[in-house]
Design an enzyme around this catalytic site. Structure first.
Site, short mmCIF file in Angstrom:
data_model
loop_
_atom_site.label_atom_id
_atom_site.label_comp_id
_atom_site.label_asym_id
_atom_site.label_seq_id
_atom_site.Cartn_x
_atom_site.Cartn_y
_atom_site.Cartn_z
CB SER A 1 0.36 24.64 -25.55
OG SER A 1 0.88 24.68 -24.38
CG ASP B 1 0.69 27.93 -24.86
OD1 ASP B 1 -0.75 28.30 -25.57
OD2 ASP B 1 1.15 28.24 -24.32
NE ARG C 1 4.31 26.01 -16.09
CZ ARG C 1 4.94 25.38 -17.62
NH1 ARG C 1 3.19 25.23 -18.45
NH2 ARG C 1 5.78 25.80 -18.41
P1 ADP Z 1 6.65 25.65 -22.05
O1 ADP Z 1 7.29 25.84 -23.73
O2 ADP Z 1 7.07 23.79 -21.94
O3 ADP Z 1 5.21 26.16 -21.62
P2 ADP Z 1 7.54 27.58 -20.38
O4 ADP Z 1 6.68 28.59 -21.12
O5 ADP Z 1 8.06 27.43 -19.35
O6 ADP Z 1 7.19 25.59 -21.17
O7 ADP Z 1 9.23 28.00 -21.57
C1 ADP Z 1 10.47 26.74 -21.17
C2 ADP Z 1 10.60 26.87 -22.43
O8 ADP Z 1 11.24 28.36 -21.95
C3 ADP Z 1 12.07 26.45 -22.32
O9 ADP Z 1 12.18 24.96 -22.88
C4 ADP Z 1 13.59 27.00 -22.96
O10 ADP Z 1 13.34 27.10 -24.20
C5 ADP Z 1 13.07 28.91 -22.64
N1 ADP Z 1 13.49 29.25 -21.13
C6 ADP Z 1 13.23 28.39 -19.89
N2 ADP Z 1 14.49 29.16 -19.12
C7 ADP Z 1 15.68 29.82 -20.13
C8 ADP Z 1 16.52 30.88 -19.92
N3 ADP Z 1 16.78 30.72 -18.40
N4 ADP Z 1 16.70 31.13 -21.07
C9 ADP Z 1 16.47 30.98 -22.15
N5 ADP Z 1 15.43 30.33 -22.27
C10 ADP Z 1 15.16 29.64 -21.49
#
Ligand code: ADP
Length: 468
Positions: free
Chosen positions: A146, A199, A78
């Protein structure tokens, strides 16, 4: 139906294996607090690294100016720009971009990865036109990263190891902020990497900015981690180094937490053994978004192998990570009478025409795996509260006065991450278990707050607080 009983047996065994009665959760709470202590006492004293962040102060709310943040998560990166007007209510998140990390970057080279990030920042800035940045003033950037970093200051630190499927081995031991700065300079970008933050620290910063009772932050996304505000005199391994202020944010790297009290099944053992980082990140592998889907997949795969209720065998079902956690939540929360969403997702896995009874069974598997995750996550949080004496028991740190122990302070836990934000059942199981562990009375003082995009916004706020 043939071998229905076998499948029911598998489910029953799973339920028993994933059982988390409150007594067991309390053992996990205690183990977490003990490990935190050990990780602070000496380098390598625990599986919890308890990393120094060099963040002594969090944003107060009076910061001013325009700042940027780049966040490399596990699945997404992001970029955003915030403008701060000097009061909390003037926090303006002006532009946010969120993209999946192209998967080829996860095992490329540091040069390829950082060139890509620099290129993305360049495009972001180009879109701005000239309005947002007065000529000649460098843009101040927070780099939210992260993964575990050993910091030497708030703006520098080396990668300890990769997690969440990343595998760029030559980067281990390199200074992450410098890698980004070099890539930015190479592109001639007028940007300065002012801070390098985990993060969780970003989430804590945004939480604190809005509410100074925020002392803990947790992320449940692709991976999982937590940080909290610790008294410097409790960071025994770094005595002397940290004489400047009374406290420092500690990045726990709790994904690597382990305790014999964690309810582990054969599915967890196999998942770990076949992962890119075996024997590592045991807690993360039970509670975070990257792995929940794969635990569920492994259970369904076994059911399909030991019975014929899922029809002919599907090769897709044997494919690691073929079932994403997003799909698990979609199945779990399917409220159509015929469970059509479950049918659709199973069909995508090569399992079609399963009767309603079997679809219900699959929902149950999702429930068992996610319930365990949510409840263990709650135990982790309660462990931190215990360590800092906010769980109603006075904590395990010596030297607190009786009055301090008895007076329960309001405590805010800031939470972020795709799993927590989007998977309602996970969130509910977590919050329910937290009340169960802490008891009704103490729970009244513990507030869990969602911090959307906190990891990036909060890091930008941290840059701002250093400038002011
Ligand atoms: P990152 O981990 O890359 O920083 P996020 O905090 O947005 O990004 O987390 C993304 C992760 O969250 C996805 O890989 C998935 O495992 C989980 N996730 C996202 N949307 C959902 C959902 N609707 N239901 C369950 N898990 C979800």
């Amino acid at each position: 139906r043939r071998k229905w009983r076998t499948v029911v047996e598998i489910l029953k065994e799973l339920e028993e294996g994933c059982d988390t009665p409150v007594g067991r959760l309390r053992q996990v709470v205690d183990a977490m607090a003990v490990e935190m202590h050990a990780g602070l006492a000496s380098e390598g004293g625990s599986k919890l690294k308890m990393l120094l962040t060099f963040v002594h102060e969090l944003p107060k709310g009076t910061e001013k100016g325009t700042y940027y943040a780049l966040h490399l998560g596990g699945t997404y990166f992001r970029i955003l720009r915030v403008h701060l007007g000097g009061e909390r209510s003037y926090l303006d998140v002006q532009d946010v971009e969120r993209h999946p990390i192209p998967s080829h970057l996860m095992n490329s080279t540091s040069e390829v990865l950082f060139n890509f990030l620099a290129f993305s920042l360049e495009r972001f800035i180009e879109k701005e036109g000239n309005g947002s940045n007065s000529q000649g003033v460098k843009r101040e950037l927070a780099f939210t990263f992260s993964f575990p970093v050993k910091h030497s200051s708030i703006s520098s630190g080396v990668l300890i190891k990769w997690t969440k499927g990343f595998e760029i081995s030559e980067m281990v031991g390199k200074d992450i902020a410098e890698c980004l700065q070099v890539a930015l300079n190479r592109r001639g970008l007028d940007m300065h990497v002012a801070v390098l933050v985990n993060d969780t620290v970003g989430v804590l910063s945004l939480g604190y900015y809005h509410d100074p009772d925020t002392v803990v932050a947790v992320v449940f996304g692709t991976g999982s981690n937590a940080c909290y505000l610790e008294r410097t005199d409790a960071i025994i391994k770094s005595q002397g180094l940290l004489t400047t202020s009374g406290s420092m944010v500690v990045n726990m790297e709790w994904g690597n937490f382990w305790s014999s009290h964690l309810p582990r099944t054969s599915y967890d053992i196999d998942l770990d053994a076949e992962s890119s980082n075996p024997n590592d990140m045991g807690f993360e592998k039970m509670i975070s978004g990257m792995y929940l889907g794969d635990i569920v997949r492994r259970v369904i795969l076994r059911m399909s192998q030991e019975s014929d209720i899922f029809g002919p065998s599907s090769s897709l079902l044997s494919e690691p990570y073929a079932l994403r956690t997003n799909s698990v939540s979609a199945m779990h929360e399917d409220d159509t009478p015929e469970l059509q969403e479950v049918a659709r997702i199973l069909k995508d896995l090569g399992v079609s025409e399963v009767p309603l009874k079997v679809r219900k069974l699959v929902v149950k598997v999702c429930d068992v795996v996610t319930r365990r995750a949510g409840r263990l996550a709650a135990a982790g949080i309660a462990g931190i509260l215990k360590k800092i004496g906010r769980d109603g028991s006075g904590g395990i740190t010596s030297g607190r006065s009786r009055s301090e122990i008895q007076m329960q302070k309001r405590t805010v836990v800031a939470v972020e991450g795709g799993l927590y934000m989007n998977y309602t059942m996970f969130r509910e199981y977590m919050e329910e278990a937290l009340v169960e562990i802490l008891g009704e009375e103490v729970s009244q003082y513990v507030v869990v707050k969602a911090m959307e995009d906190g990891s990036s916004i909060g890091s930008a706020l941290l840059v701002a607080s250093l400038q002011s």
